[in-house]
Design a protein around this motif. Structure first.
Motif, PDB file in Angstrom:
ATOM      1  N   GLY A  60      -4.355  -1.610  25.553  1.00 49.86           N
ATOM      2  CA  GLY A  60      -3.566  -1.696  24.407  1.00 49.86           C
ATOM      3  C   GLY A  60      -3.357  -2.166  23.155  1.00 49.86           C
ATOM      4  O   GLY A  60      -3.688  -3.571  24.260  1.00 49.86           O
ATOM      5  N   ALA A  99      -7.516   4.296  35.835  1.00 55.08           N
ATOM      6  CA  ALA A  99      -6.970   5.057  36.688  1.00 55.08           C
ATOM      7  C   ALA A  99      -5.736   6.375  35.061  1.00 55.08           C
ATOM      8  O   ALA A  99      -5.409   5.365  34.476  1.00 55.08           O
ATOM      9  CB  ALA A  99      -6.167   4.143  37.573  1.00 55.08           C
ATOM     10  N   ASP A 100      -6.154   7.378  35.882  1.00 49.42           N
ATOM     11  CA  ASP A 100      -5.419   7.997  35.033  1.00 49.42           C
ATOM     12  C   ASP A 100      -3.311   8.726  35.356  1.00 49.42           C
ATOM     13  O   ASP A 100      -3.080   9.062  36.684  1.00 49.42           O
ATOM     14  CB  ASP A 100      -5.625   9.252  34.518  1.00 49.42           C
ATOM     15  CG  ASP A 100      -4.754  10.357  33.826  1.00 49.42           C
ATOM     16  OD1 ASP A 100      -3.656  10.001  33.448  1.00 49.42           O
ATOM     17  OD2 ASP A 100      -5.304  11.223  33.353  1.00 49.42           O
ATOM     18  N   GLY A 135      -0.330  -3.999  25.505  1.00 50.30           N
ATOM     19  CA  GLY A 135      -1.144  -4.603  26.419  1.00 50.30           C
ATOM     20  C   GLY A 135      -1.855  -6.030  26.491  1.00 50.30           C
ATOM     21  O   GLY A 135      -1.848  -6.766  27.663  1.00 50.30           O
ATOM     22  N   ALA A 172       1.321   4.078  27.396  1.00 50.02           N
ATOM     23  CA  ALA A 172       1.904   5.922  26.800  1.00 50.02           C
ATOM     24  C   ALA A 172       0.858   6.049  25.210  1.00 50.02           C
ATOM     25  O   ALA A 172      -0.088   6.122  25.405  1.00 50.02           O
ATOM     26  CB  ALA A 172       3.002   5.113  26.167  1.00 50.02           C
ATOM     27  N   ASP A 218      -5.670   1.212  33.485  1.00 47.70           N
ATOM     28  CA  ASP A 218      -5.910   1.755  32.196  1.00 47.70           C
ATOM     29  C   ASP A 218      -6.882   2.703  32.247  1.00 47.70           C
ATOM     30  O   ASP A 218      -7.339   3.020  32.615  1.00 47.70           O
ATOM     31  CB  ASP A 218      -5.881   0.730  30.531  1.00 47.70           C
ATOM     32  CG  ASP A 218      -5.600   1.554  29.434  1.00 47.70           C
ATOM     33  OD1 ASP A 218      -5.879   2.829  28.946  1.00 47.70           O
ATOM     34  OD2 ASP A 218      -4.752   0.519  28.735  1.00 47.70           O
ATOM     35  N   THR A 219      -6.606   3.824  31.211  1.00 48.35           N
ATOM     36  CA  THR A 219      -7.739   4.880  31.032  1.00 48.35           C
ATOM     37  C   THR A 219      -9.094   4.243  30.633  1.00 48.35           C
ATOM     38  O   THR A 219     -10.181   4.913  30.463  1.00 48.35           O
ATOM     39  CB  THR A 219      -7.110   6.149  30.833  1.00 48.35           C
ATOM     40  OG1 THR A 219      -6.179   5.985  29.531  1.00 48.35           O
ATOM     41  CG2 THR A 219      -6.874   7.476  31.222  1.00 48.35           C
ATOM     42  N   SER A 256      11.118   2.085  23.539  1.00 49.01           N
ATOM     43  CA  SER A 256      10.421   2.106  21.720  1.00 49.01           C
ATOM     44  C   SER A 256      12.231   2.319  20.747  1.00 49.01           C
ATOM     45  O   SER A 256      12.827   2.472  20.996  1.00 49.01           O
ATOM     46  CB  SER A 256      10.074   2.504  20.892  1.00 49.01           C
ATOM     47  OG  SER A 256      10.121   3.295  20.028  1.00 49.01           O
ATOM     48  N   PRO A 257      12.357   2.080  19.626  1.00 51.47           N
ATOM     49  CA  PRO A 257      13.178   1.760  19.317  1.00 51.47           C
ATOM     50  C   PRO A 257      13.355   2.602  18.050  1.00 51.47           C
ATOM     51  O   PRO A 257      14.434   3.540  17.859  1.00 51.47           O
ATOM     52  CB  PRO A 257      13.363   0.682  18.032  1.00 51.47           C
ATOM     53  CG  PRO A 257      11.787  -0.717  18.695  1.00 51.47           C
ATOM     54  CD  PRO A 257      10.995   0.941  18.734  1.00 51.47           C
ATOM     55  N   ALA A 298       8.399   0.013  28.749  1.00 48.77           N
ATOM     56  CA  ALA A 298       8.812  -0.301  27.202  1.00 48.77           C
ATOM     57  C   ALA A 298       8.849   0.939  26.784  1.00 48.77           C
ATOM     58  O   ALA A 298       8.622   2.723  26.949  1.00 48.77           O
ATOM     59  CB  ALA A 298       6.892  -0.327  27.152  1.00 48.77           C
ATOM     60  N   GLY A 341      -1.641   0.002  30.694  1.00 49.38           N
ATOM     61  CA  GLY A 341      -2.023   0.466  29.212  1.00 49.38           C
ATOM     62  C   GLY A 341      -2.743  -1.380  28.906  1.00 49.38           C
ATOM     63  O   GLY A 341      -2.137  -1.329  28.092  1.00 49.38           O
ATOM     64  N   VAL A 364       5.135  -3.375  16.890  1.00 47.72           N
ATOM     65  CA  VAL A 364       4.003  -4.514  17.670  1.00 47.72           C
ATOM     66  C   VAL A 364       3.188  -5.189  16.365  1.00 47.72           C
ATOM     67  O   VAL A 364       2.383  -3.747  16.242  1.00 47.72           O
ATOM     68  CB  VAL A 364       3.754  -3.774  18.480  1.00 47.72           C
ATOM     69  CG1 VAL A 364       2.431  -5.390  19.823  1.00 47.72           C
ATOM     70  CG2 VAL A 364       4.841  -3.861  19.348  1.00 47.72           C
ATOM     71  N   GLN A 399      -1.031  -0.383  13.329  1.00 46.40           N
ATOM     72  CA  GLN A 399      -0.866   0.596  13.922  1.00 46.40           C
ATOM     73  C   GLN A 399      -0.592   2.193  13.430  1.00 46.40           C
ATOM     74  O   GLN A 399      -0.485   2.995  13.434  1.00 46.40           O
ATOM     75  CB  GLN A 399       0.563   1.181  15.284  1.00 46.40           C
ATOM     76  CG  GLN A 399       1.007   2.628  16.210  1.00 46.40           C
ATOM     77  CD  GLN A 399       2.365   2.271  16.594  1.00 46.40           C
ATOM     78  OE1 GLN A 399       2.767   2.136  16.123  1.00 46.40           O
ATOM     79  NE2 GLN A 399       1.605   2.047  17.953  1.00 46.40           N
TER      80      GLN A 399
END
Ligand SMILES: NC(=O)c1ccc[n+]([C@@H]2O[C@H](COP(=O)([O-])OP(=O)(O)OC[C@H]3O[C@@H](n4cnc5c(N)ncnc54)[C@H](O)[C@@H]3O)[C@@H](O)[C@H]2O)c1
Length: 293
Positions: free
Chosen positions: A10, A45-46, A13, A70, A31-32, A110-111, A108, A7, A171, A183
């Motif tokens: 991102g 890479a996936d 990232g 993600a 990353d894709t 997440s809250p 990673a 990632g 973030v 985001q």
């Protein structure tokens, strides 16, 4: 160290790549999508494909892996895809890293695993929320992140690889302090102006460079704590102009019994564990980055 970051293109990232390179690590981004900072080597890479996950581990033989890839925004894709991709990614990356002898892995989370915002209602057990607080995920994203934590913990029990998970609060990338959309699509100024937006997630946030600094700290010092630990990464204050003791019950009435202690600039999420065990604390706040507006 050679550190492989999934990632790496991102929002978060990119800051992680820069922090690791600045600290002297050799970084390989996976990353894709394009967009990984040029300081890192990059291979598309996936990683939902287990063969690709093993392929990158055996090709680069990293000392540490930071797993960020993600579907990172709740409801941005179908529930089925979000759950399938995020859980598959966590499993493939942890398995490929453990089976190829990677020494350290940071995952990673997440809250959102806590469960705020549930349409059927949610109430905190106490405030501020720390890593011992009960988890009540209610959507495909948050449950996929809790599964990722459990996958991480299961590999921590089963392998000699050392694992940790982090739950970065909302973030904020460096350009977002200057007005780029966050985001959620809102600017930081809009989130400050409209408590109904940031209040749903209890006004939590963290500067991407501070969260990247926790990644760096984990990569450096993970062996000092037991394998499988989970850490919140949050700013030392709330993304709000007024004390949460005053603001929070207005947005989430169920917080009223516990919010009175959140005086001054206190946040609703505690990052004290990362401070106590790893010596990490966020250095930046919206006030240092934007001024007291
Ligand atoms: N941004 C936040 O506020 C926040 C908060 C808490 C947790 N997180 C977590 O932090 C991590 C990074 O979040 P972000 O904000 O940088 O998200 P982002 O969407 O900006 O970046 C995620 C990256 O993963 C890549 N990716 C997706 N599927 C992939 C696959 N199958 N194989 C390889 N790469 C793939 C995407 O192309 C993207 O570049 C995520 O795990 C997210 O859930 C983010």
């Amino acid at each position: 160290m050679r550190v492989l970051v999934t990632g790496s293109s991102g929002r978060f990232g990119r800051s992680v790549v820069v922090a690791l390179v600045d600290a002297g690590h050799e970084v390989i981004g996976i990353d894709t999508a394009a967009g990984t900072p040029a300081q890192a080597s990059f291979l598309p890479a996936d990683l939902t494909d287990l063969g690709e996950a093993f392929g990158v581990m055996t090709r680069f033989r990293p000392d540490a892996v930071v797993h960020l890839a993600a579907v990172a925004t709740p409801f941005s894709r179908t529930d089925n895809l979000t759950f399938r991709v995020n859980t598959q990614l966590a499993f493939n990356v942890c398995e490929a890293a453990a089976m190829t002898g990677v020494s350290k892995v940071v995952v990673a989370s997440s809250p959102t695993v806590i469960g705020y915002g549930a349409p059927g209602g949610w109430a905190p057990s106490y405030l501020p929320i720390d890593e011992d607080h009960p988890t009540e995920p209610w959507n495909a994203y948050s449950v996929s992140k809790l599964v990722a934590e459990q996958v991480m913990a299961s590999f921590a029990r089963a392998s000699t690889t050392h694992f940790a998970a982090m739950r970065p609060c909302f973030v904020v990338a460096p350009e977002e302090w200057e007005g780029a959309p966050t985001q959620s699509g809102h600017t930081i100024r809009e989130r400050l102006d409209r408590p109904d937006i940031a209040g749903v997630s209890l006004f939590n946030y963290v500067d991407a460079r501070d969260a990247a600094d926790l990644v760096l700290t984990l990569v450096d010092r993970m062996h000092e704590v037991p394998s499988g630990e989970v850490f919140f990464a949050g700013a030392a204050d709330a993304l709000a102009r007024e004390p949460l003791a005053d603001l929070l019950p207005g947005v989430i009435p169920s917080t009223a019994p516990y919010a009175a202690g959140l005086t001054g600039t206190s946040p609703a999420f505690s990052a004290a564990k990362a401070g106590r065990l790893l010596g990490w604390q966020a250095k930046r706040s919206w006030r240092t980055e934007m001024g007291d507006i």
